[in-house]
Design a protein around this motif. Structure first.
Motif, short mmCIF file in Angstrom:
data_model
loop_
_atom_site.label_atom_id
_atom_site.label_comp_id
_atom_site.label_asym_id
_atom_site.label_seq_id
_atom_site.Cartn_x
_atom_site.Cartn_y
_atom_site.Cartn_z
N UNK A 115 0.86 -1.18 0.00
CA UNK A 115 0.00 0.00 0.00
C UNK A 115 0.90 1.23 0.00
N UNK A 116 0.31 2.42 0.08
CA UNK A 116 1.11 3.64 0.00
C UNK A 116 2.05 3.80 1.19
N UNK A 117 1.63 3.39 2.38
CA UNK A 117 2.54 3.51 3.52
C UNK A 117 3.71 2.54 3.38
N UNK A 118 3.47 1.38 2.79
CA UNK A 118 4.57 0.44 2.51
C UNK A 118 5.51 1.05 1.46
N UNK A 119 4.96 1.70 0.43
CA UNK A 119 5.81 2.36 -0.55
C UNK A 119 6.66 3.46 0.12
N UNK A 120 6.05 4.22 1.03
CA UNK A 120 6.80 5.27 1.72
C UNK A 120 7.98 4.67 2.48
N UNK A 121 7.76 3.54 3.12
CA UNK A 121 8.85 2.86 3.83
C UNK A 121 9.96 2.44 2.87
N UNK A 122 9.58 1.88 1.73
CA UNK A 122 10.56 1.46 0.72
C UNK A 122 11.34 2.67 0.22
N UNK A 123 10.62 3.75 -0.05
CA UNK A 123 11.26 4.97 -0.55
C UNK A 123 12.25 5.53 0.46
N UNK A 124 11.82 5.69 1.70
CA UNK A 124 12.66 6.32 2.73
C UNK A 124 13.84 5.45 3.15
#
Length: 151
Positions: A115-124
């Motif tokens: 989900x988007x919060x998982x993507x944010x984790x991957x990005x950061x």
């Protein structure tokens, strides 16, 4: 470049729709014998027309509900080699493709996340810590149409 006739094109279309078809079944549809069909498939494979065989996974069925295309501009190309960046980004399991491109960004990544919060984790935690990463731009995939068959 290989010369293709109408039968080769029909064979490529049929295999692009369903690569599990047997040479016998394809031959019946195309008016060829099984051995003649197999020889054509072998010739196309040896000429590099077909890529490697693989299974097309259903990402949503595996829990990946978000696909993001991420443009990455390297901050200082001279301080980090392209090979170092590519090696590091290939080690991130959520990164499905790494494309070295010409334009505003140096690379285009296809990333899948739950989900988007998982993507944010991957990005950061993963992407932004890679060697040489400067600017990034994310585009979330809303829908995708697959073009059937070869060119």
């Amino acid at each position: 470049m290989i010369d293709l006739d109408d039968i080769d094109r029909a064979l490529m279309r049929a295999l692009a729709e369903d690569a599990t078809q047997s040479a016998g079944a394809l031959g019946r549809d195309l008016g060829l014998s099984q051995p003649a069909t197999w020889r054509r498939i072998k010739r196309l494979r040896e000429a590099g027309v077909f890529g490697p065989r693989r299974v097309d996974l259903n990402l949503e069925g595996l829990g990946f509900g978000v696909t993001v295309f991420l443009g990455v501009k390297l901050a200082t190309k001279g301080q980090v080699s392209l090979e170092d960046f590519e090696r590091a980004v290939r080690a991130i399991p959520e990164v499905q493709t790494v494309q070295h491109v010409l334009g505003l960004f140096d690379y285009r990544l296809r990333i899948v996340a739950q989900d988007l919060s998982d993507f944010e984790r991957i990005l950061r935690r993963r992407v932004m810590t890679l060697p040489g990463v400067g600017n990034v731009e994310a585009n979330v995939l809303l829908s995708e149409e697959r073009l059937s068959g070869p060119l």
